[in-house]
Design a protein around this motif. Structure first.
Motif, PDB file in Angstrom:
ATOM      1  N   UNK A 126     -65.283 -12.176  43.328  1.00  0.00           N
ATOM      2  CA  UNK A 126     -64.967 -12.236  44.757  1.00  0.00           C
ATOM      3  C   UNK A 126     -65.110 -10.866  45.411  1.00  0.00           C
ATOM      4  N   UNK A 127     -64.749  -9.825  44.688  1.00  0.00           N
ATOM      5  CA  UNK A 127     -64.867  -8.458  45.205  1.00  0.00           C
ATOM      6  C   UNK A 127     -66.332  -8.135  45.499  1.00  0.00           C
ATOM      7  N   UNK A 128     -67.197  -8.395  44.521  1.00  0.00           N
ATOM      8  CA  UNK A 128     -68.629  -8.153  44.697  1.00  0.00           C
ATOM      9  C   UNK A 128     -69.173  -8.982  45.858  1.00  0.00           C
ATOM     10  N   UNK A 129     -68.696 -10.208  45.980  1.00  0.00           N
ATOM     11  CA  UNK A 129     -69.192 -11.107  47.021  1.00  0.00           C
ATOM     12  C   UNK A 129     -68.883 -10.598  48.423  1.00  0.00           C
TER      13      UNK A 129
ATOM     14  N   UNK B 233     -58.891  -9.612  47.791  1.00  0.00           N
ATOM     15  CA  UNK B 233     -60.147 -10.130  48.324  1.00  0.00           C
ATOM     16  C   UNK B 233     -60.014 -10.989  49.573  1.00  0.00           C
ATOM     17  N   UNK B 234     -58.892 -11.667  49.755  1.00  0.00           N
ATOM     18  CA  UNK B 234     -58.763 -12.466  50.962  1.00  0.00           C
ATOM     19  C   UNK B 234     -58.763 -11.584  52.204  1.00  0.00           C
ATOM     20  N   UNK B 235     -58.442 -10.299  52.045  1.00  0.00           N
ATOM     21  CA  UNK B 235     -58.474  -9.366  53.175  1.00  0.00           C
ATOM     22  C   UNK B 235     -59.887  -8.885  53.492  1.00  0.00           C
ATOM     23  N   UNK B 236     -60.822  -9.133  52.585  1.00  0.00           N
ATOM     24  CA  UNK B 236     -62.181  -8.626  52.745  1.00  0.00           C
ATOM     25  C   UNK B 236     -63.146  -9.673  53.281  1.00  0.00           C
ATOM     26  N   UNK B 237     -62.717 -10.928  53.301  1.00  0.00           N
ATOM     27  CA  UNK B 237     -63.601 -12.020  53.721  1.00  0.00           C
ATOM     28  C   UNK B 237     -64.050 -11.812  55.168  1.00  0.00           C
ATOM     29  N   UNK B 238     -65.324 -12.080  55.403  1.00  0.00           N
ATOM     30  CA  UNK B 238     -65.883 -11.971  56.743  1.00  0.00           C
ATOM     31  C   UNK B 238     -66.946 -13.025  56.962  1.00  0.00           C
ATOM     32  N   UNK B 239     -67.636 -12.974  58.079  1.00  0.00           N
ATOM     33  CA  UNK B 239     -68.616 -14.023  58.407  1.00  0.00           C
ATOM     34  C   UNK B 239     -69.814 -14.085  57.472  1.00  0.00           C
ATOM     35  N   UNK B 240     -70.065 -13.035  56.687  1.00  0.00           N
ATOM     36  CA  UNK B 240     -71.215 -13.050  55.772  1.00  0.00           C
ATOM     37  C   UNK B 240     -70.806 -13.243  54.315  1.00  0.00           C
ATOM     38  N   UNK B 241     -69.539 -13.551  54.066  1.00  0.00           N
ATOM     39  CA  UNK B 241     -69.091 -13.863  52.705  1.00  0.00           C
ATOM     40  C   UNK B 241     -69.801 -15.132  52.223  1.00  0.00           C
ATOM     41  N   UNK B 242     -70.296 -15.156  50.973  1.00  0.00           N
ATOM     42  CA  UNK B 242     -71.006 -16.344  50.488  1.00  0.00           C
ATOM     43  C   UNK B 242     -70.104 -17.556  50.306  1.00  0.00           C
ATOM     44  N   UNK B 243     -70.683 -18.762  50.320  1.00  0.00           N
ATOM     45  CA  UNK B 243     -69.915 -19.975  50.028  1.00  0.00           C
ATOM     46  C   UNK B 243     -69.260 -19.877  48.653  1.00  0.00           C
TER      47      UNK B 243
ATOM     48  N   UNK C 242     -50.391 -25.732  37.487  1.00  0.00           N
ATOM     49  CA  UNK C 242     -49.305 -25.175  36.680  1.00  0.00           C
ATOM     50  C   UNK C 242     -49.642 -23.814  36.076  1.00  0.00           C
ATOM     51  N   UNK C 243     -50.593 -23.103  36.665  1.00  0.00           N
ATOM     52  CA  UNK C 243     -50.961 -21.769  36.168  1.00  0.00           C
ATOM     53  C   UNK C 243     -49.856 -20.780  36.525  1.00  0.00           C
ATOM     54  N   UNK C 244     -49.207 -20.214  35.512  1.00  0.00           N
ATOM     55  CA  UNK C 244     -48.137 -19.239  35.751  1.00  0.00           C
ATOM     56  C   UNK C 244     -48.610 -17.807  35.578  1.00  0.00           C
ATOM     57  N   UNK C 245     -49.864 -17.614  35.183  1.00  0.00           N
ATOM     58  CA  UNK C 245     -50.390 -16.260  35.012  1.00  0.00           C
ATOM     59  C   UNK C 245     -51.019 -15.754  36.313  1.00  0.00           C
ATOM     60  N   UNK C 246     -51.921 -16.530  36.869  1.00  0.00           N
ATOM     61  CA  UNK C 246     -52.466 -16.237  38.197  1.00  0.00           C
ATOM     62  C   UNK C 246     -52.088 -17.409  39.093  1.00  0.00           C
ATOM     63  N   UNK C 247     -51.242 -17.170  40.037  1.00  0.00           N
ATOM     64  CA  UNK C 247     -50.673 -18.240  40.836  1.00  0.00           C
ATOM     65  C   UNK C 247     -51.740 -18.959  41.670  1.00  0.00           C
ATOM     66  N   UNK C 248     -51.623 -20.271  41.823  1.00  0.00           N
ATOM     67  CA  UNK C 248     -52.576 -21.011  42.645  1.00  0.00           C
ATOM     68  C   UNK C 248     -52.705 -20.457  44.057  1.00  0.00           C
ATOM     69  N   UNK C 249     -51.644 -19.838  44.564  1.00  0.00           N
ATOM     70  CA  UNK C 249     -51.696 -19.275  45.922  1.00  0.00           C
ATOM     71  C   UNK C 249     -52.787 -18.225  46.063  1.00  0.00           C
ATOM     72  N   UNK C 250     -53.206 -17.621  44.940  1.00  0.00           N
ATOM     73  CA  UNK C 250     -54.295 -16.643  45.007  1.00  0.00           C
ATOM     74  C   UNK C 250     -55.569 -17.313  45.509  1.00  0.00           C
ATOM     75  N   UNK C 251     -55.872 -18.484  44.974  1.00  0.00           N
ATOM     76  CA  UNK C 251     -57.073 -19.206  45.383  1.00  0.00           C
ATOM     77  C   UNK C 251     -56.930 -19.806  46.772  1.00  0.00           C
ATOM     78  N   UNK C 252     -55.759 -20.353  47.074  1.00  0.00           N
ATOM     79  CA  UNK C 252     -55.594 -20.964  48.385  1.00  0.00           C
ATOM     80  C   UNK C 252     -55.655 -19.922  49.500  1.00  0.00           C
ATOM     81  N   UNK C 253     -55.206 -18.708  49.223  1.00  0.00           N
ATOM     82  CA  UNK C 253     -55.306 -17.639  50.224  1.00  0.00           C
ATOM     83  C   UNK C 253     -56.763 -17.287  50.489  1.00  0.00           C
ATOM     84  N   UNK C 254     -57.560 -17.258  49.435  1.00  0.00           N
ATOM     85  CA  UNK C 254     -58.985 -16.960  49.604  1.00  0.00           C
ATOM     86  C   UNK C 254     -59.670 -18.105  50.348  1.00  0.00           C
TER      87      UNK C 254
END
Length: 299
Positions: free
Chosen positions: A164-167, A216-226, A234-246
């Motif tokens: 996501x960072x590279x994207x 990465x959700x702070x970096x998203x812009x109009x040219x971010x790829x699909x 039930x992921x307790x290591x990386x919370x689902x909110x990470x993906x939903x924020x993106x």
């Protein structure tokens, strides 16, 4: 003159014997390409230890950058390429074995990037490797029978953060054409509290500005790829909110996105052959890539 020559040879021998050990992971890759190491790249991760492979796929102390390239048969080739950044919390690389093989079998070229770990604050070397892999494949598109305009990135967990960072930070016109994030970590605040991947990546006590710039959700812009996102509720290591924020950030800019949240599986299921939703997540990847032209046209 002879004494000078002997001294030079002795110094060369000393350098050779003190060189770091580089490990090759056993895979079915069709080719392994060496890009650079800490001595030849622009940036270094300052890793001084030998590379170590634990088990079949956990690679520690990476200091040399290689691309493991899986190319489909010509009659199956779709032209698409997925550049894969392994996860491992930035402590090691959890090398994918079956996923690149599956992509190849389905006509999609795959490139697993053995990147240099950030080693407590040296993320510039890791980013150099991530970008370098995309640029290498574009420059050699004809050799590998791929379309230079159909190269995307994929990562799981910490590798998802890198994808996501590279994207988002690459220049417009050079960004990957699509992004696949498998339980990808997006921001510091959404890790489990005991997880120290951010410290390894950013070093001790990073400023709020640095943390924000790596979220990465702070970096998203109009040219971010699909993007396609796959995760477990039930992921307790990386919370689902990470993906939903993106996902929310992508939709704010009208970027096409798809997200599949499976009811169970926890963290680290992408390499498990017996995971109950294995066929569903692989099918989602295949369908999404095969329909990318239509998806992109929606933007």
């Amino acid at each position: 003159m002879k004494r000078v020559l002997l001294l030079a040879l002795a110094l060369c021998a000393l350098h050779y014997t003190s060189a770091q050990k580089v490990v090759t992971v056993k895979t079915t890759a069709d080719e392994i390409v060496h890009l650079w190491n800490n001595s030849t790249a622009k940036y270094s991760n300052n890793m001084e230890k030998d590379e170590v492979l634990k088990g079949r796929s956990k690679l520690y102390n990476t200091s040399s950058t290689e691309l493991y390239i899986f190319t489909p048969e010509k009659e199956k080739a779709t032209g698409y390429t997925v550049v894969i950044y392994p996860g491992g919390g930035y402590r090691y690389l959890s090398f994918p074995i079956t996923f690149p093989e599956w992509l190849r079998d389905n006509g999609i070229a795959a490139v697993v990037v053995k990147y240099r770990l950030p080693n407590y604050g040296h993320s510039d070397a890791m980013l150099e490797d991530a970008v370098g892999a995309i640029e290498y494949m574009r420059a050699n598109a004809e050799k590998y029978n791929i379309d230079p305009h159909k190269i995307g990135v994929c990562g799981n967990s910490a590798g998802g953060h890198l994808a996501a960072w590279v994207s988002n930070i690459m220049e417009d016109g050079k960004k990957p054409h699509f992004t696949i994030l498998i339980y990808g970590s997006m921001t510091r605040d959404m890790y489990h509290n005991s997880y120290n991947a951010n410290t390894i990546m950013l070093g001790d006590n990073p400023t709020p500005a640095v943390v924000s710039a790596m979220s990465n959700q702070n970096l998203v812009g109009p040219t971010t790829p699909p993007a396609l996102m796959l995760l477990s509720d039930d992921d307790t290591r990386v919370r689902p909110a990470a993906s939903t924020a993106y996902y929310k950030a992508l939709k704010h800019y009208g970027i096409p996105a798809s997200m599949h949240i499976y009811p169970s599986g926890g963290h680290g299921w992408s390499g498990k052959l017996n995971w109950e939703y294995r066929q569903q997540w692989l099918g989602a990847v295949k369908d999404w890539i095969y329909n990318l032209e239509d998806i992109t046209n929606r933007k």
